[in-house]
Design a protein around this motif. Structure first.
Motif, PDB file in Angstrom:
ATOM      1  N   GLN A  11       0.906  -1.003   0.121  1.00 33.52           N
ATOM      2  CA  GLN A  11       0.139   0.054  -0.137  1.00 33.52           C
ATOM      3  C   GLN A  11       0.897   1.225  -0.015  1.00 33.52           C
ATOM      4  OE1 GLN A  11      -3.527  -0.253   0.048  1.00 33.52           O
ATOM      5  NE2 GLN A  11      -2.908  -2.572  -0.298  1.00 33.52           N
ATOM      6  N   HIS A  12       0.996   2.022  -1.083  1.00 32.77           N
ATOM      7  CA  HIS A  12       1.842   2.992  -1.150  1.00 32.77           C
ATOM      8  C   HIS A  12       1.344   4.280  -1.648  1.00 32.77           C
ATOM      9  CE1 HIS A  12       5.647   5.116  -2.239  1.00 32.77           C
ATOM     10  NE2 HIS A  12       6.355   4.181  -1.250  1.00 32.77           N
ATOM     11  N   ASP A  13       1.533   5.440  -1.339  1.00 34.41           N
ATOM     12  CA  ASP A  13       0.972   6.801  -1.707  1.00 34.41           C
ATOM     13  C   ASP A  13       1.343   7.301  -3.270  1.00 34.41           C
ATOM     14  OD1 ASP A  13       3.479   7.282  -0.973  1.00 34.41           O
ATOM     15  OD2 ASP A  13       3.203   9.061   0.073  1.00 34.41           O
ATOM     16  N   ASP A  39       0.091   1.976  -7.247  1.00 39.97           N
ATOM     17  CA  ASP A  39      -0.832   0.949  -6.949  1.00 39.97           C
ATOM     18  C   ASP A  39      -0.171  -0.191  -7.799  1.00 39.97           C
ATOM     19  OD1 ASP A  39      -2.733   1.677  -5.147  1.00 39.97           O
ATOM     20  OD2 ASP A  39      -4.038   2.275  -6.632  1.00 39.97           O
ATOM     21  N   TYR A  46      -0.546  -4.468  -8.583  1.00 36.68           N
ATOM     22  CA  TYR A  46      -1.159  -5.742  -8.230  1.00 36.68           C
ATOM     23  C   TYR A  46      -0.582  -6.686  -9.363  1.00 36.68           C
ATOM     24  CZ  TYR A  46      -4.736  -9.205  -7.121  1.00 36.68           C
ATOM     25  OH  TYR A  46      -5.449 -10.329  -6.893  1.00 36.68           O
ATOM     26  N   GLN A  97      -0.347   4.257 -16.646  1.00 35.45           N
ATOM     27  CA  GLN A  97      -0.901   2.944 -16.458  1.00 35.45           C
ATOM     28  C   GLN A  97       0.059   1.960 -17.077  1.00 35.45           C
ATOM     29  OE1 GLN A  97      -3.892   1.555 -14.649  1.00 35.45           O
ATOM     30  NE2 GLN A  97      -2.211  -0.160 -14.929  1.00 35.45           N
ATOM     31  N   SER A 118      -9.240  -0.245  -9.318  1.00 35.20           N
ATOM     32  CA  SER A 118      -8.279  -0.791  -8.438  1.00 35.20           C
ATOM     33  C   SER A 118      -7.313  -1.654  -9.854  1.00 35.20           C
ATOM     34  CB  SER A 118      -8.402  -1.749  -7.810  1.00 35.20           C
ATOM     35  OG  SER A 118      -9.087  -2.870  -8.063  1.00 35.20           O
ATOM     36  N   GLN A 119      -5.959  -1.648  -9.527  1.00 31.09           N
ATOM     37  CA  GLN A 119      -5.138  -2.604 -10.351  1.00 31.09           C
ATOM     38  C   GLN A 119      -5.478  -4.069 -10.324  1.00 31.09           C
ATOM     39  OE1 GLN A 119      -2.458  -0.965 -12.220  1.00 31.09           O
ATOM     40  NE2 GLN A 119      -4.278   0.780 -11.535  1.00 31.09           N
ATOM     41  N   GLN A 120      -6.176  -4.378  -9.045  1.00 33.35           N
ATOM     42  CA  GLN A 120      -6.759  -5.727  -9.222  1.00 33.35           C
ATOM     43  C   GLN A 120      -7.711  -6.004 -10.158  1.00 33.35           C
ATOM     44  OE1 GLN A 120      -8.189  -6.632  -5.273  1.00 33.35           O
ATOM     45  NE2 GLN A 120      -8.219  -9.065  -5.914  1.00 33.35           N
ATOM     46  N   ILE A 163       0.694  -1.877 -13.071  1.00 23.89           N
ATOM     47  CA  ILE A 163       1.084  -0.630 -11.926  1.00 23.89           C
ATOM     48  C   ILE A 163       0.594   0.811 -12.296  1.00 23.89           C
ATOM     49  CG2 ILE A 163       3.231   0.496 -10.912  1.00 23.89           C
ATOM     50  CD1 ILE A 163       4.591  -2.013 -11.679  1.00 23.89           C
ATOM     51  N   LYS A 164      -0.032   1.391 -11.514  1.00 22.87           N
ATOM     52  CA  LYS A 164      -0.401   2.821 -11.718  1.00 22.87           C
ATOM     53  C   LYS A 164       0.390   3.837 -10.766  1.00 22.87           C
ATOM     54  CE  LYS A 164      -4.514   5.347 -12.797  1.00 22.87           C
ATOM     55  NZ  LYS A 164      -6.143   5.348 -13.312  1.00 22.87           N
ATOM     56  N   LYS A 167       0.344   7.065  -8.663  1.00 19.06           N
ATOM     57  CA  LYS A 167      -0.944   8.227  -8.317  1.00 19.06           C
ATOM     58  C   LYS A 167      -0.382   9.396  -8.515  1.00 19.06           C
ATOM     59  CE  LYS A 167      -2.453   4.931  -4.860  1.00 19.06           C
ATOM     60  NZ  LYS A 167      -2.476   4.539  -3.330  1.00 19.06           N
TER      61      LYS A 167
END
Lengths: 630, 100
Positions: free
Chosen positions: A416-418, A421, A423, A561, A597-599, A627-628, A630
């Motif tokens: 979990q990173h600011d 993202d 997954y 993205q 979400s990436q998921q 991976i996105k 933020k």
């Protein structure tokens, strides 16, 4: 094994028995018909000979009597002047011939003057056997009118008169032979007679019966039965009176009687009361008729007996043939039965069963050899099958071990990173376990990688393990993706005889500057914001040692993205062999904006692939990382 | 999957048709064993009818390439379909295998 209702040996033996029985029946039939014919013919012939012989014998005796009478007549002629000598002549005739019971010399009327009747007569007293002599003829015994006198006197010929029953004397049939004695002028002097008992003839006839049921008839000229002693029903009957009882339709019998009585000699067959009989008949010199009658049943009684013996012997023979056939067939087919039970044991899985020894060099031996070959082949086949099954099991075991290793190497907890993202998911194919993904956060650097090791099983798992350890080691030291790929390349290339290789993409994102440095080692190009990233085509790790991998970099923006994947994605195939392909993949990534979400992105892409491939089995691992920024 | 091998002197022509996926790769490897252990200097593989190649299949090409090169020979792949060629290109196999 299903029980056999009738064994082969029984069936074969029964067939042989049936065929032999048919032949036997035909043979017996032919033999019995021809023997019947032969024996019948033989019986007819012998009866006819018997008839001739009997007639001869009777005639001989009769001629003796006739000669005796004629001799007496000569003596009478010699001594006719001495009437008293006549008495002795009659007595002597009886003495000389035992068959003569009585002898008379009946002179014609008034031959001796003053004697109208003169007939000296001697007879054998029936009780004492003495010969007694007397004068016959007076008013109450007027012999001139009696048959024995009158017939020869008128005809001038000698002859036998009709037999008559002697009530007074011997109580049996008598016949009288009469001889007319004439002088030079042909004038009758006397009739000389001999009374003869017919008993000796009837006694003779009793002895000539060819069969117990045979009948012998002596019939007089007028048709009277003469020999009635053996059959009292014939007494006083004539053949004509008997014929009254016989239906007119019995033509055979009527013809026979008329032939007989007309003095013919011969043989005739006739049927009476369903019984076939034959009669041989012939006349005696005096006109009497002798007939011998035999029924064929008696004639053939012996053949029937012989036939029964033949049938019994035949049946015993047939049974012996059956037993013999059964034995021989059984002996010859017993190897088959043994082979059959061996085959059954083989069928049940006992491949070491010993086949029975066949001594004969024939089809059964060939069959045994075939069985032998089959047994060995089966044994080898089963052995190899067992071996390959074991190999398969080991192989599947290995695959499942490799699969466990593969899955255990994957990180399932995402940071979990600011700033970003991330997954990732890996959907393994049934048999292939070569995909790998990983990430590592080192300070402000996010290392991420995705790889695809060639092959499957343990070797692929080892390559991945090497990759993972080098990835973590290099990332831990904060080195560049290029160093990482070079180290992995050298590690795998070393002594790589079995062509092992891994394609991989390694990226390093500086979270401060958002600059992405990356190295692609023969892997699919990653997609950034719906476009393939321009990548230098390096080569997969493991191909060439010390290959000079080139590093590249790109500046990412906020909301960039990234989609990183393995060839299981773009090469996913549907039923007709069409691939998911790069175009479809890129098109799909352009529509990810709505996904939160990436998921979701990873799951949706997998869903899109599965929708495309439908029922078609997944042929390679599918790995997706999203991976996105933020 | 079908493999046809025609050998002439030290040249060998192999024709591959069908899908060279994980399961058929084992068969391919078995078929190629004589070539791997042989002494042919020129190995040509016709891929006109090759419909698919998996990473396991690539591995066998790599093994062949290494063996042939080791005996101073040359291996050439010919008539690859574009998407197959792309796989060879991406993985960098075009750098070590002669593809026409």
């Amino acid at each position: 094994m299903k029980p056999i209702q009738k064994s082969f040996s029984t069936r074969l033996s029964l067939n042989i028995l049936l065929a032999t029985s048919l032949l036997f029946i035909v043979a017996i039939g032919i033999a019995s018909i021809s023997s019947h014919m032969l024996i019948s013919k033989e019986a007819e012939l012998s009866a006819s000979h018997l008839l001739d012989a009997t007639i001869n014998e009777i005639e001989l005796s009769m001629r003796e009597i006739e000669t005796e009478v004629k001799g007496t007549a000569w003596m009478v002629d010699e001594k006719k002047n001495d009437p008293q000598a006549m008495y002795a002549l009659t007595a002597e005739a009886i003495k000389r011939n035992s068959k003569i019971e009585g002898c008379a010399i009946a002179f014609s009327a008034n031959y001796y003057d003053g004697h109208y009747y003169f007939s000296p007569y001697s007879y054998r007293d029936s009780s004492t056997g003495e010969i007694k002599t007397k004068q016959l003829g007076n008013e109450s015994w007027d012999y001139f009118y009696m048959d024995w006198y009158q017939i020869p006197a008128l005809s001038g010929k000698d002859g036998w008169c009709e037999p008559y029953f002697d009530e007074g004397g011997g109580k049996f049939y008598m016949s009288t032979y009469s001889y007319p004695l004439k002088d030079k002028n042909g004038k009758l002097i006397a009739i000389i007679t001999a009374d003869v008992s017919i008993r000796w003839i009837t006694e003779l006839l009793e002895t000539i019966k060819p069969y117990e049921t045979s009948k012998v008839y002596l019939i007089s000229r007028s048709g009277s039965y003469i020999n009635t002693e053996s059959d009292s029903s014939l007494f006083g009957e004539t053949i004509y009176s008997k014929l009254h009882y016989i239906e007119d339709s019995d033509n055979d019998i009527h013809t026979l009687v008329s032939k007989m009585m007309s003095g013919e000699k011969g043989m005739d067959k006739f049927s009476r009361k369903n019984q076939m009989s034959f009669s041989v008949f012939g006349p005696l010199a005096n006109g009497w008729i002798l007939s011998i009658l035999c029924d064929y049943k008696s004639v053939l009684a012996n053949t029937s007996k012989m036939q029964s013996i033949l049938i019994i012997v035949g049946i015993i023979g047939l049974l012996l043939i059956f037993a013999l056939c059964y034995g021989i067939v059984k002996k010859n087919t017993s190897p088959l039965a043994a082979l059959s039970s061996s085959a059954l044991r083989i069928a049940k899985g006992d491949f070491d069963t010993t086949l029975p020894e066949i001594e004969s060099d024939d089809e059964i031996q060939q069959l045994k050899n075939s069985f032998d070959y089959m047994q060995r082949s089966l044994k080898e086949y089963i052995a190899s099958l067992k071996k390959s099954t074991a190999t398969n099991e080991r192989f599947e075991n290995e695959l499942s071990v490799a699969s466990k290793i593969q899955m255990s190497m994957l990180q399932k907890v995402f940071p979990q990173h600011d700033k970003f993202d991330l997954y990732a998911l890996l959907k393994p194919a049934k048999e292939v376990g070569g995909d790998y993904y990983d990430f590592f956060l080192k300070g402000n650097l996010l290392y991420f990688t995705i790889g695809d090791a060639a092959g499957k099983g343990i070797p692929a798992a080892i390559v991945m393990a090497i990759t993972k350890s080098i990835f973590h080691f290099v990332a831990g030291m904060g080195l560049s993706p290029e160093d990482m790929v070079k180290k992995i390349n050298n590690s795998i290339s070393e002594g790589n005889d079995n062509g092992m290789f891994v394609t991989m993409f390694v990226g390093c994102l500086n979270l401060d500057t958002m600059e992405l440095t990356y190295c692609n080692a023969g892997h699919n190009p990653i997609i950034i914001n719906g476009n393939f990233l321009d990548e230098k085509p390096n080569i997969a790790c493991g191909l060439i040692p010390d290959f000079d991998y080139k590093i590249q970099s790109i500046q990412l923006q906020k909301n960039s993205q990234l989609i990183i994947y393995t060839d299981g994605v773009n090469e996913a195939e549907c039923q007709d062999g069409k691939q998911f392909g790069n175009d479809r993949l890129v098109e799909w990534t352009k529509q990810t904006g709505a996904l939160n979400s990436q998921q979701d992105i990873c799951m949706n892409l997998l869903y899109a692939i599965q929708t495309f491939t439908q029922e078609n089995e997944q042929n390679d691992d599918i790995t997706i990382m999203a991976i996105k920024i933020k | 999957m079908e493999f046809i091998t025609v050998k002439k002197d030290s040249n060998i022509l192999i024709t591959i048709s069908g899908r060279l996926d994980t399961s058929s790769s084992d068969e391919f490897l078995r078929e190629m064993t004589p070539v791997l252990e042989g002494d042919e200097k020129s190995v040509e593989i016709d891929c006109t009818n090759l419909e698919y190649v998996s990473s396991q299949g690539l591995r066998i090409f790599l093994m062949l390439q290494k063996k042939v090169v080791a005996r101073q020979g040359q291996m050439t792949l010919v008539n690859l379909r574009p998407y197959i060629k792309e796989v060879f290109h991406i993985t960098g196999f075009t750098k070590i295998i002669n593809i026409i």
